[in-house]
Design a protein around this motif. Structure first.
Motif, PDB file in Angstrom:
ATOM      1  N   ILE A 309       4.533 -22.284  11.935  1.00 44.90           N
ATOM      2  CA  ILE A 309       3.278 -21.778  11.548  1.00 44.90           C
ATOM      3  C   ILE A 309       2.458 -22.833  11.174  1.00 44.90           C
ATOM      4  CG2 ILE A 309       3.444 -21.267   8.936  1.00 44.90           C
ATOM      5  CD1 ILE A 309       1.861 -18.872  11.594  1.00 44.90           C
ATOM      6  N   PHE A 411       3.570 -14.529  15.605  1.00 43.86           N
ATOM      7  CA  PHE A 411       3.032 -15.011  14.233  1.00 43.86           C
ATOM      8  C   PHE A 411       3.288 -14.585  13.192  1.00 43.86           C
ATOM      9  CE2 PHE A 411      -1.167 -15.232  12.173  1.00 43.86           C
ATOM     10  CZ  PHE A 411      -1.480 -16.655  11.705  1.00 43.86           C
ATOM     11  N   ALA A 412       3.801 -13.135  12.930  1.00 47.22           N
ATOM     12  CA  ALA A 412       4.234 -12.358  11.693  1.00 47.22           C
ATOM     13  C   ALA A 412       5.562 -13.177  11.416  1.00 47.22           C
ATOM     14  CB  ALA A 412       3.912 -11.086  12.032  1.00 47.22           C
ATOM     15  N   ILE A 415       5.123 -16.605  10.031  1.00 41.41           N
ATOM     16  CA  ILE A 415       4.684 -16.600   8.652  1.00 41.41           C
ATOM     17  C   ILE A 415       5.893 -16.403   7.480  1.00 41.41           C
ATOM     18  CG2 ILE A 415       3.275 -15.484   6.926  1.00 41.41           C
ATOM     19  CD1 ILE A 415       1.455 -14.687   9.264  1.00 41.41           C
ATOM     20  N   GLU A 416       6.918 -15.529   7.862  1.00 40.37           N
ATOM     21  CA  GLU A 416       7.849 -14.914   7.171  1.00 40.37           C
ATOM     22  C   GLU A 416       8.944 -16.034   6.972  1.00 40.37           C
ATOM     23  OE1 GLU A 416       7.326 -12.499   5.192  1.00 40.37           O
ATOM     24  OE2 GLU A 416       5.535 -12.318   6.380  1.00 40.37           O
ATOM     25  N   ASP A 419       7.462 -18.753   4.746  1.00 38.52           N
ATOM     26  CA  ASP A 419       7.523 -18.217   3.309  1.00 38.52           C
ATOM     27  C   ASP A 419       8.927 -18.452   2.684  1.00 38.52           C
ATOM     28  OD1 ASP A 419       6.598 -17.089   0.861  1.00 38.52           O
ATOM     29  OD2 ASP A 419       7.094 -15.086   1.694  1.00 38.52           O
ATOM     30  N   TYR A 436      -1.123 -20.775   1.598  1.00 43.11           N
ATOM     31  CA  TYR A 436      -0.965 -20.658   3.321  1.00 43.11           C
ATOM     32  C   TYR A 436      -0.479 -19.440   3.754  1.00 43.11           C
ATOM     33  CZ  TYR A 436      -1.069 -22.764   7.870  1.00 43.11           C
ATOM     34  OH  TYR A 436      -1.377 -23.030   9.073  1.00 43.11           O
ATOM     35  N   VAL A 437       0.636 -18.891   3.177  1.00 44.10           N
ATOM     36  CA  VAL A 437       1.386 -17.794   3.694  1.00 44.10           C
ATOM     37  C   VAL A 437       0.417 -16.454   3.429  1.00 44.10           C
ATOM     38  CG1 VAL A 437       3.062 -15.997   3.241  1.00 44.10           C
ATOM     39  CG2 VAL A 437       3.816 -18.348   3.596  1.00 44.10           C
ATOM     40  N   GLU A 438      -0.247 -16.321   2.138  1.00 44.14           N
ATOM     41  CA  GLU A 438      -1.159 -15.389   2.042  1.00 44.14           C
ATOM     42  C   GLU A 438      -2.488 -15.576   2.896  1.00 44.14           C
ATOM     43  OE1 GLU A 438      -3.022 -12.977  -1.913  1.00 44.14           O
ATOM     44  OE2 GLU A 438      -2.251 -15.149  -1.929  1.00 44.14           O
ATOM     45  N   LYS A 440      -2.397 -16.569   6.013  1.00 47.86           N
ATOM     46  CA  LYS A 440      -1.849 -16.269   7.447  1.00 47.86           C
ATOM     47  C   LYS A 440      -1.711 -14.719   7.501  1.00 47.86           C
ATOM     48  CE  LYS A 440      -2.973 -20.263   8.467  1.00 47.86           C
ATOM     49  NZ  LYS A 440      -4.227 -20.294   9.434  1.00 47.86           N
ATOM     50  N   ARG A 441      -0.952 -14.158   6.440  1.00 44.45           N
ATOM     51  CA  ARG A 441      -0.739 -12.726   6.469  1.00 44.45           C
ATOM     52  C   ARG A 441      -1.983 -11.823   6.499  1.00 44.45           C
ATOM     53  NH1 ARG A 441       3.670 -12.859   1.633  1.00 44.45           N
ATOM     54  NH2 ARG A 441       5.705 -13.118   3.204  1.00 44.45           N
ATOM     55  N   ASP A 444      -3.136 -12.086  10.409  1.00 43.67           N
ATOM     56  CA  ASP A 444      -2.368 -11.189  11.111  1.00 43.67           C
ATOM     57  C   ASP A 444      -2.690  -9.913  11.146  1.00 43.67           C
ATOM     58  OD1 ASP A 444       0.005 -11.272  12.921  1.00 43.67           O
ATOM     59  OD2 ASP A 444       1.016 -10.040  10.859  1.00 43.67           O
TER      60      ASP A 444
END
Length: 463
Positions: A309, A411-412, A415-416, A419, A436-438, A440-441, A444
């Motif tokens: 990601i 993409f999803a 992200i996971e 994380d 960063y994860v928040e 990108k979520r 998405d």
């Protein structure tokens, strides 16, 4: 007072002498944001000199801006309950100074600044510096170079919006790989780009027409540490500026059209010891591949699926991770094998290196370099052995790739994976990973709800 050479600027005292010699009325100060854009403001000389000691304020919430200045939620910076646009303290980096060619001599100095706590761990340049400190703790020096593919159009920011991004005029017609004909016709842009990079001390090693209409590539020379990362970030901004000042438009999107190949941001990396001797080469080993290089490759190969990601930071990035368009689809490695994610390049001790072909041209240079370097250092620390070398065309032999080396398919999913990566949190810090994860979520979720033109053409009449 004599004018100090910019390459000699290393301390606050050096900066003061430079300002006293040049007597500018304003100075440019800025930083690279999360998507990799350069955000800069003019600062009066008096304010700048004060900031050398006291620091300078930038809105911390700007670190959570996505492309197009879309505000994203990010832990510690913004949230769904609102955004606080208070200034946060940044420290000016003396040895980051450059000259901006298009500015007058009274305001052509540019300095980068680094965020301090609490936003410091979220700034991409600081993320890279955190990984670089890990290398230095091992007695290693990191050297990088970046290559960027981009497409140029005979358009302007206004014209592409008026056309709704349809029917765009490419800067060149048909394939024109290394054609002097196209290079000669486009020499105005090329010369302006090379002159600008020379003036800004961005080491542009080569630039040429690539295989595709309007398609081009630029390669930066090898550099050490954060300076090489600064060069890459500045190049992308400078290339866009030079193009627009010539009534053209450049995109670094990973894939801007279904009819176009993906656009990459390949990274070349090698390590040296504190004395400057290369550590990737060992003449007693097969292919001259030292144990350090082998474990570096093993670490990067192991962590590529978890870090994807950061190499592909947008929904569009994953349109590029497809077979047969010169993009990796799995964490494979091989000597001089361009279908692999990691292409190993042999030769003399100083030329032996690893090319990571995973980053798209849209990747943030600081974060992409931090990923490759951090994963390789992790591999050295853990003595990770790489998997089997791919001596075949990976696209034709995906069944030979172990499942744990396959890239996340969406993409999803990427992200996971990021994380949940313990290595990512160790290398980049929990605060950065969580923020960063928040962000990108949120991206998405936004794009998952959009109706595309392809869906209308496919389903409108027949559903």
């Amino acid at each position: 007072m004599s004018d100090p050479n910019l390459s000699s600027i290393a301390t606050v005292e050096d900066v003061v002498r430079l300002i006293q010699a040049r007597r500018p009325d304003h100075v440019n100060v800025g930083y690279g944001d999360m998507p990799g854009q350069l955000r800069v403001k003019y600062v009066s000389t008096e304010r700048f000199l004060s900031a050398l000691d006291k620091g300078i304020g930038f809105a911390g919430a700007a670190l959570a801006l996505d492309h197009g200045d879309v505000q994203r939620p990010a832990q510690g910076v913004s949230s769904g309950d609102g955004v606080i646009f208070g200034d946060r303290l940044c420290r000016i980096v003396p040895d980051s100074v450059r000259e901006i060619p298009w500015e007058s001599p009274t305001r052509n100095l540019l300095f980068l600044a680094d965020f301090e706590e609490p936003e410091g761990p979220l700034q991409p340049r600081n993320v890279y510096r955190r990984v670089l400190a890990r290398a230095r703790a091992q007695g290693l020096r990191a050297f990088h170079s970046s290559e960027y593919e981009f497409t140029m159009f005979e358009e302007t920011p206004r014209s592409v919006r008026e056309k709704d991004y349809r029917g765009l005029r490419l800067a060149t017609l048909d394939n024109s790989y290394h054609l002097m004909l196209r290079q000669g016709v486009g020499s105005g842009f090329y010369n302006a780009l090379m002159d600008c990079c020379k003036r800004m001390d961005i080491p542009l090693e080569g630039v040429h027409e690539e295989m595709g209409a309007g398609f081009m590539e630029a390669a930066l020379a090898y550099g050490e540490g954060v300076r090489a990362a600064d060069d890459a970030m500045l190049f992308k901004t400078v290339a866009k500026i030079v193009a627009q000042r010539h009534d053209k438009l450049i995109t670094f999107m990973a894939r801007w059209s279904n009819q176009a190949d993906g656009q990459s941001g390949h990274i070349h990396v090698s390590l040296r010891d504190e004395q400057g001797d290369p550590v990737f080469h060992d003449p007693s080993e097969s292919r001259g591949m030292s144990r350090t290089m082998r474990h570096f490759v093993g670490g990067v190969q192991r962590l590529l699926p978890e870090f994807l990601i950061l190499f592909g930071p947008t929904v569009n990035s994953f349109r590029r991770y497809q077979p047969w368009i010169f993009s990796p689809v799995a964490a494979t490695w091989g000597w001089e094998n361009r279908t692999c994610a990691l292409r190993l390049i042999g030769g003399s001790p100083h030329s032996q290196r690893v090319e990571c072909r995973v980053p798209g041209a849209d990747a943030n240079p600081y974060l992409a370099l931090a990923c490759v370097l951090g994963a390789g250092l992790w591999g050295i620390e853990q003595a990770i052995e790489p998997g089997e070398e791919s001596t075949w065309n990976v696209y034709e032999n995906l069944d030979k790739v172990a499942p744990h080396y396959r890239f996340p398919r969406s993409f999803a999913a990427a992200i996971e994976r990021f994380d949940a990566s313990r290595a990512a949190r160790e290398l980049f810090g929990d605060r950065f990973v969580d923020a960063y994860v928040e962000m990108k979520r949120a991206q998405d979720e936004e794009f998952a709800a959009l109706v595309t033109d392809v869906e209308l053409r496919r389903f409108f009449e027949f559903a």
